[in-house]
Design a protein around this motif. Structure first.
Motif, PDB file in Angstrom:
ATOM      1  N   LYS A 103       0.818  -1.213   0.000  1.00  0.00           N
ATOM      2  CA  LYS A 103       0.000   0.000   0.000  1.00  0.00           C
ATOM      3  C   LYS A 103       0.852   1.263   0.000  1.00  0.00           C
ATOM      4  N   TYR A 109      -3.424   9.315   4.209  1.00  0.00           N
ATOM      5  CA  TYR A 109      -3.278   7.875   4.395  1.00  0.00           C
ATOM      6  C   TYR A 109      -2.944   7.533   5.841  1.00  0.00           C
ATOM      7  N   GLY A 159      -5.888  10.026   8.186  1.00  0.00           N
ATOM      8  CA  GLY A 159      -7.283  10.072   7.774  1.00  0.00           C
ATOM      9  C   GLY A 159      -7.701  11.443   7.269  1.00  0.00           C
ATOM     10  N   THR A 207      -6.995   2.989   3.081  1.00  0.00           N
ATOM     11  CA  THR A 207      -6.804   2.662   4.505  1.00  0.00           C
ATOM     12  C   THR A 207      -7.723   1.557   5.002  1.00  0.00           C
TER      13      THR A 207
END
Length: 381
Positions: free
Chosen positions: A139, A186, A189, A242
């Motif tokens: 990610k 990321y 938030g 996320t």
């Protein structure tokens, strides 16, 4: 007219039947015509005597009894005082084709896509491989891909503003703040994204103070707009990532946007007749919008049913409809910017596509829409 006007036929060798010689017509001479006996001539209608010169022109052959081959066919053509014979101009001698003549039908013109499709497909496939690989391998790597795309997009946008409008939006604070905005979204938030956005706007205002005050307001306004338009909207992709099924959410977002654009292009190119927004983007049609909606809704139903945890097919229909609308509005929004700047593409980095911003135009406004609907349908976990 009395019979005495005809007289007796002249002897052979005399100028008689065809009129007199140069001395003019003789009294009582027979008019021009075939010889008749006197009794038969009395029963014929007399004709006036016309000199040979008046009928045939001056004698050149010495033969009064034979018609001249070069003489006129009608007496009125050389009548004294008559207007000259009408002639047809050379340019009018070739008659025009008949109105009902069948003309060859013009060859039908093929529609053109306006871009190098082979290059566009190759570049698109290459970008897709890089994005999917980074998305499912790690990610954090995909977050880096988003940050790089944001920085390049900001560079393209600020460069075109400087070239076409003389607007000097501060690139350095925008690029640094934009990348930080994606990372903050990321890691922290939505709250982290908003804080990074505020700090980026403040940095742009302060950075521009180091230069002349002339044009300060338009430069910082363009800077704040660029910060919101490119990195802030892109932060919602990082927010989707996320979630536990984040890669599948991002893949759904990318697939629906690409399918919407493809459906609009395919249907509009083949069946498009009615312009959607001719003053903004003349190439877009209502039929293309219908194609975008249809393709996106079908793809949305499939993605929500098979890719998203706890997703339902009917939710995919609503998601696809929303994506088709936001992607179209995003495309029209950047078309409005490019038309104001007087350019066709934002850049030339991607052969067959233009620049990075020409690929982000539909993705950027669609990201918050997909993020919000997915949160509503299946939650944010």
């Amino acid at each position: 007219m009395s019979d005495s006007s005809w007289g007796a036929p002249p002897a052979a060798g005399q100028a008689g039947y065809w009129g007199p010689t140069a001395g003019g017509p003789a009294q009582g001479a027979a008019p021009a015509g075939p010889a008749y006996d006197a009794p038969e001539a009395q029963h014929t209608r007399p004709m006036p005597s016309v000199p040979d010169e008046a009928v045939y022109g001056p004698d050149q052959d010495g033969d009064r009894g034979a018609a001249r081959r070069s003489g006129p066919l009608f007496q009125d053509e050389f009548r004294p005082g008559a207007p000259p014979a009408r002639t047809v101009p050379a340019e009018n001698q070739n008659p025009e084709p008949m109105p009902d003549a069948q003309q060859p039908a013009p060859a039908p013109q093929k529609k053109s896509a306006g871009r190098d499709l082979s290059a566009a497909i190759g570049v698109g496939v290459g970008l897709g491989v890089v994005i999917i690989a980074s998305l499912f391998i790690e990610k954090a790597v995909f977050v880096g891909v988003i940050a790089v795309a944001v920085v390049v997009g900001l560079w393209e946008l600020t460069s075109r503003l400087r070239e076409r409008k003389g607007i000097k939006a501060p690139l350095v604070p925008l690029a640094v703040g934009g990348a930080a905005m994606v990372v903050a979204g990321y890691v922290r938030g939505a709250e982290g994204a908003w804080v990074a956005m505020a700090l980026t706007a403040l940095a742009a205002l302060v950075w521009r103070m180091t230069e002349s005050p002339e044009g300060y307001l338009k430069d910082v306004t363009a800077g704040v707009f660029a910060a919101f338009y490119v990195p802030f909207l892109a932060t919602f992709v990082a927010l989707m990532l996320t979630a536990q099924d984040g890669p599948w959410r991002v893949l759904t977002f990318l697939l629906l946007t690409v399918v919407s654009d493809t459906g609009a292009y395919a249907v509009g190119w083949r069946f498009g007749r009615h312009k959607l927004a001719p003053r903004i983007s003349p190439g877009k049609t209502r039929e293309g919008l219908a194609g975008a909606v249809l393709f996106a809704m079908v793809a949305g139903a499939l993605c929500m049913q098979f890719l998203i945890d706890d997703g339902m097919w009917w939710q995919g229909l609503l998601l696809g409809l929303a994506v088709a609308g936001s992607a179209t509005l995003g495309d029209l929004g950047e078309s409005m910017i490019k038309r104001d700047l007087g350019i066709k593409d934002m850049g030339t980095l991607l052969p067959g596509h233009g620049g990075i911003m020409d690929r982000l135009d539909s993705l950027l406004p669609t990201a918050p829409v997909v993020w919000l609907l997915l949160v509503v349908f299946v939650g944010s976990a």
